[in-house]
Design an enzyme around this catalytic site. Structure first.
Site, PDB file in Angstrom:
ATOM      1  CG  ASP A  44      -1.963  -1.080   1.186  1.00 23.23           C
ATOM      2  OD1 ASP A  44      -2.428  -1.406   0.089  1.00 23.23           O
ATOM      3  OD2 ASP A  44      -2.306  -1.609   2.267  1.00 23.23           O
ATOM      4  CE1 TYR A  72       3.465  -6.819   4.479  1.00 27.77           C
ATOM      5  CE2 TYR A  72       2.941  -9.080   5.118  1.00 27.77           C
ATOM      6  CZ  TYR A  72       3.023  -8.084   4.156  1.00 27.77           C
ATOM      7  OH  TYR A  72       2.645  -8.368   2.865  1.00 27.77           O
ATOM      8  NE  ARG A 178      -5.021  -2.237   3.635  1.00 26.47           N
ATOM      9  CZ  ARG A 178      -5.879  -2.109   2.622  1.00 26.47           C
ATOM     10  NH1 ARG A 178      -6.838  -1.215   2.675  1.00 26.47           N
ATOM     11  NH2 ARG A 178      -5.790  -2.896   1.568  1.00 26.47           N
TER      12      ARG A 178
END
Length: 221
Positions: A44, A72, A178
């Site tokens: 993103d 991540y 997310r």
């Protein structure tokens, strides 16, 4: 020399396609002809970290990398939700909740380890009837988003100082961090969205092996 694997540390506030375009321009100018460049999985715009690009004949290998596991680091802000699940959306403050204790946070976070079902975010590149979901979302069109089963191999809490929760996680391909952040917020009854996201690994490749985009461009111009 133009059939390469290129490891870039993507900066924030640029799309992955923007990175591809810049790398393509540099290589094409160097070659004196158009050089093909492809990505092996996007990030993103607000996210940073490892982006693997393939150039020339190596672009045929892009699909091989899409299914690799990823790692991540993410910062989750509790007490708010975002229409996009990240800082780019409209923020909604949640009220009437108690700040979760460290033990409560640990218990909820660990409950997501294993195979879980996620709903694909409205603001994502998934195609719905041939159109990108984010295009439909921006036009205010309501569509039923698909669900997918993903695997969370591990989640480590790096720090928790309400309202900020920082995690490190290793996940299967196709996992939306997310959505993971939002789901953690739902389970804690506080709401949540991601304020930062950084990809540190793709399969055996680490962000420490990559170059910042500007550094790569200056070295190859």
């Amino acid at each position: 020399m133009f059939d390469q694997m290129i490891l870039i540390d993507k900066p924030e506030n640029i799309t992955s396609f923007g990175v591809v375009a810049r790398v393509r321009r540099v290589l094409s100018e160097k070659a004196g002809k158009k050089v093909k460049v492809g990505h092996t999985g996007t990030l993103d715009p607000f996210a940073t970290g490892l982006l693997i690009l393939m150039s020339g004949k190596n672009t045929k290998k892009c699909q091989e990398f899409l299914k690799l596991d990823k790692r991540y680091e993410a910062t989750i802000k509790l007490g708010f939700t975002s229409t996009t699940g990240d800082p780019e959306g409209e923020l909604i403050e949640h009220k009437n909740y108690s700040a979760p204790t460290p033990d409560e946070v640990k218990k909820v976070v660990q409950s997501f380890v294993g195979e879980i079902e996620q709903t694909v975010p409205r603001f994502s590149a998934v195609k719905i009837d041939g159109r990108r979901a984010y295009d439909l979302a921006r036009k205010g069109q309501e569509v039923e988003m698909p669900k997918r089963t993903v695997k969370i191999y591990e989640i480590n809490i790096l720090s928790y100082d309400f309202p900020y929760l920082k995690i490190d996680c290793k996940v299967s391909s196709g996992t939306y961090i997310r959505t993971l952040g939002e789901d953690i917020g739902k389970a804690l009854k506080t709401g949540a969205y991601l304020t930062t996201l950084r990809r540190t690994e793709i399969g055996p490749y680490n962000v420490s092996d990559s170059l910042p985009l500007n550094t790569w461009m200056s070295q190859n111009s």
